[in-house]
Write a protein that holds these residues in place. Structure first.
Motif, mmCIF file in Angstrom:
data_model
loop_
_atom_site.group_PDB
_atom_site.id
_atom_site.type_symbol
_atom_site.label_atom_id
_atom_site.label_comp_id
_atom_site.label_asym_id
_atom_site.label_seq_id
_atom_site.Cartn_x
_atom_site.Cartn_y
_atom_site.Cartn_z
ATOM 1 N N SER A 1 46.717 52.204 18.680
ATOM 2 C CA SER A 1 48.077 52.684 18.936
ATOM 3 C C SER A 1 49.123 51.660 18.510
ATOM 4 C CB SER A 1 48.247 53.021 20.420
ATOM 5 O OG SER A 1 48.013 51.884 21.228
ATOM 6 N N ILE A 2 48.787 50.379 18.688
ATOM 7 C CA ILE A 2 49.704 49.317 18.250
ATOM 8 C C ILE A 2 49.830 49.327 16.735
ATOM 9 C CG2 ILE A 2 50.077 46.825 18.166
ATOM 10 C CD1 ILE A 2 48.685 46.630 20.871
ATOM 11 N N LEU A 3 48.693 49.505 16.056
ATOM 12 C CA LEU A 3 48.693 49.552 14.598
ATOM 13 C C LEU A 3 49.541 50.721 14.095
ATOM 14 C CD1 LEU A 3 47.634 48.606 11.852
ATOM 15 C CD2 LEU A 3 45.606 50.027 12.223
ATOM 16 N N GLU A 4 49.383 51.870 14.716
ATOM 17 C CA GLU A 4 50.184 53.035 14.346
ATOM 18 C C GLU A 4 51.667 52.751 14.567
ATOM 19 O OE1 GLU A 4 49.091 56.947 15.677
ATOM 20 O OE2 GLU A 4 47.005 56.349 15.896
ATOM 21 N N GLY A 5 51.983 52.109 15.682
ATOM 22 C CA GLY A 5 53.372 51.787 15.987
ATOM 23 C C GLY A 5 53.995 50.875 14.943
ATOM 24 N N ILE A 6 53.239 49.893 14.484
ATOM 25 C CA ILE A 6 53.734 48.968 13.461
ATOM 26 C C ILE A 6 54.015 49.712 12.163
ATOM 27 C CG2 ILE A 6 53.109 47.001 12.006
ATOM 28 C CD1 ILE A 6 51.527 45.904 14.405
ATOM 29 N N LEU A 7 53.108 50.594 11.790
ATOM 30 C CA LEU A 7 53.272 51.340 10.543
ATOM 31 C C LEU A 7 54.442 52.327 10.603
ATOM 32 C CD1 LEU A 7 49.500 52.058 9.763
ATOM 33 C CD2 LEU A 7 51.003 50.441 8.585
ATOM 34 N N LEU A 8 54.814 52.730 11.811
ATOM 35 C CA LEU A 8 55.896 53.701 11.971
ATOM 36 C C LEU A 8 57.259 53.052 12.222
ATOM 37 C CD1 LEU A 8 54.098 56.380 14.187
ATOM 38 C CD2 LEU A 8 54.705 56.584 11.775
ATOM 39 N N ILE A 9 57.296 51.728 12.307
ATOM 40 C CA ILE A 9 58.543 51.030 12.621
ATOM 41 C C ILE A 9 59.704 51.414 11.694
ATOM 42 C CG2 ILE A 9 59.647 48.755 12.482
ATOM 43 C CD1 ILE A 9 57.299 47.591 13.980
ATOM 44 N N PRO A 10 59.509 51.483 10.364
ATOM 45 C CA PRO A 10 60.653 51.860 9.505
ATOM 46 C C PRO A 10 61.227 53.236 9.814
ATOM 47 C CG PRO A 10 58.901 50.879 8.200
ATOM 48 C CD PRO A 10 58.326 51.109 9.570
ATOM 49 N N LEU A 11 60.430 54.092 10.455
ATOM 50 C CA LEU A 11 60.917 55.421 10.813
ATOM 51 C C LEU A 11 61.843 55.368 12.023
ATOM 52 C CD1 LEU A 11 60.501 58.393 9.883
ATOM 53 C CD2 LEU A 11 58.725 58.583 11.630
ATOM 54 N N ILE A 12 61.681 54.317 12.827
ATOM 55 C CA ILE A 12 62.445 54.167 14.068
ATOM 56 C C ILE A 12 63.699 53.320 13.868
ATOM 57 C CG2 ILE A 12 62.318 53.480 16.487
ATOM 58 C CD1 ILE A 12 60.463 55.805 15.696
ATOM 59 N N GLY B 1 59.987 55.901 3.194
ATOM 60 C CA GLY B 1 59.224 57.131 3.110
ATOM 61 C C GLY B 1 57.795 57.023 3.607
ATOM 62 N N PHE B 2 57.247 55.811 3.592
ATOM 63 C CA PHE B 2 55.843 55.632 3.970
ATOM 64 C C PHE B 2 55.505 56.139 5.374
ATOM 65 C CE2 PHE B 2 52.667 53.119 6.213
ATOM 66 C CZ PHE B 2 51.542 53.338 5.427
ATOM 67 N N PRO B 3 56.291 55.812 6.405
ATOM 68 C CA PRO B 3 55.914 56.265 7.755
ATOM 69 C C PRO B 3 55.780 57.778 7.869
ATOM 70 C CG PRO B 3 57.646 54.615 7.876
ATOM 71 C CD PRO B 3 57.521 55.008 6.438
ATOM 72 N N LEU B 4 56.639 58.515 7.175
ATOM 73 C CA LEU B 4 56.578 59.976 7.233
ATOM 74 C C LEU B 4 55.301 60.485 6.565
ATOM 75 C CD1 LEU B 4 58.076 62.543 8.099
ATOM 76 C CD2 LEU B 4 59.204 62.528 5.858
ATOM 77 N N MET B 5 55.003 59.951 5.375
ATOM 78 C CA MET B 5 53.784 60.357 4.672
ATOM 79 C C MET B 5 52.554 59.980 5.476
ATOM 80 S SD MET B 5 52.880 61.857 1.792
ATOM 81 C CE MET B 5 51.374 62.642 2.325
ATOM 82 N N PHE B 6 52.571 58.798 6.042
ATOM 83 C CA PHE B 6 51.443 58.319 6.849
ATOM 84 C C PHE B 6 51.218 59.189 8.075
ATOM 85 C CE2 PHE B 6 50.642 55.869 10.765
ATOM 86 C CZ PHE B 6 49.293 55.582 10.588
ATOM 87 N N ARG B 7 52.287 59.486 8.804
ATOM 88 C CA ARG B 7 52.132 60.220 10.064
ATOM 89 C C ARG B 7 51.687 61.652 9.838
ATOM 90 N NH1 ARG B 7 50.058 61.396 13.388
ATOM 91 N NH2 ARG B 7 50.397 61.510 15.618
#
Length: 218
Positions: A41-52, A98-104
Motif C-alpha cells: 500500500s505504501i508503494l502504491e501511495g508513492i506511485l500515486l503521489i503526482p496524482l495528489i 500521466g503515469f499515476p492515472l495509467m498505473f492505477r
C-alpha cells in the motif's frame, strides 16, 4: 490569424509521453499486482503521489532535479544535455503527471482477472513473460485501453508542471493549455475560444473512444 504551433507541440508531446507512460504504467502495474510482500500500500501511495500533489509542486520538484543545479541536470551537463525549457522537459512533465492515472487504471484492470487462470498457467510451466503477454494483457485489455485514452486526455490538458519545467516559449514549448491561459491574460478571447474548442473536440473524441471500447466488449 491563429498560430497552430501549440496544437502540433501538444500532439507531439502528448503522443510521445502517452506511449512511454502506457508501457511503464502497464508493466509497473502488473509488477505491483503480483507483489505480495510488505508495504504494498505504501508503494502504491508513492506511485500515486503526482496524482495528489498540485501540478505546480510536481513541476517545481522536477525543475529542482533536472535544472542545471540539480542532481540529474549536473549529471547531464558534461554532455551538454538539458531537460528544462524545451519540449523534452514537457514530455517528462507529461509523463510524470500521466503515469499515476495509467498505473492505477491498469492495476484495477489486473485486479479483475481470475488469478486461478494465471496460476494454472504458471503450474503448467508458462514463464511470467508468457503469462503477462498472453493471459494478463488480453484479459484486462479493455481496462488498459480505457486507461490509455484517459491518460492521453490528461496529458493533453497538462498545464502546471509543464509550465514550471518547460516554460511558455512560442513555437517551442507552448502547448494548447498554455496558449489558452496566455491568450486570456492578453485579452485575446477569440484565440482562447478557438483553443478551448479544439480541446473540447479532443475530449469528445476521447469519450467516443471509451464508449466504443464498451460497445466492442459487448
Amino acid at each position: 490569424m491563429v498560430n497552430f504551433s501549440p496544437l502540433w507541440i501538444s500532439l507531439k508531446v502528448s503522443i510521445i509521453a502517452t506511449i512511454i507512460t502506457f508501457v511503464f504504467g502497464v508493466v509497473v502495474a502488473y509488477g505491483v499486482y503480483n507483489y505480495k510482500g510488505k508495504g504494498k500500500s505504501i508503494l502504491e501511495g508513492i506511485l500515486l503521489i503526482p496524482l495528489i500533489l498540485p501540478p505546480t509542486v510536481v513541476g517545481f520538484i522536477l525543475l529542482v532535479l533536472l535544472g542545471k543545479n540539480g542532481f540529474i541536470g549536473q549529471t547531464l551537463a558534461p554532455w551538454n544535455l538539458s531537460l528544462v525549457f524545451n519540449w523534452y522537459g514537457a514530455v517528462i512533465a507529461a509523463m510524470v503527471m500521466g503515469f499515476p492515472l495509467m498505473f492505477r487504471i491498469s492495476l484495477g484492470a489486473f485486479e479483475q482477472i481470475d488469478t486461478s487462470i494465471l496460476d494454472a498457467a504458471r503450474i503448467d510451466g508458462a514463464s511470467e513473460m508468457v503469462v503477462f503477454a498472453y493471459l494478463a494483457i488480453p484479459m484486462s485489455i479493455r481496462g488498459i485501453l480505457s486507461g490509455l485514452v484517459l491518460t492521453f486526455s490528461r496529458i493533453m490538458g497538462e498545464f502546471g508542471a509543464t509550465l514550471m519545467i518547460a516554460g511558455n516559449i512560442p513555437n517551442k514549448t507552448q502547448t494548447v493549455p498554455m496558449a489558452i491561459y496566455f491568450a486570456v491574460q492578453g485579452g485575446n478571447m477569440r484565440e482562447a475560444w478557438i483553443w478551448c474548442g479544439i480541446l473540447l473536440g479532443i475530449s469528445f473524441l476521447s469519450i467516443f473512444a471509451l464508449n466504443f471500447l464498451s460497445i466492442f466488449k459487448t
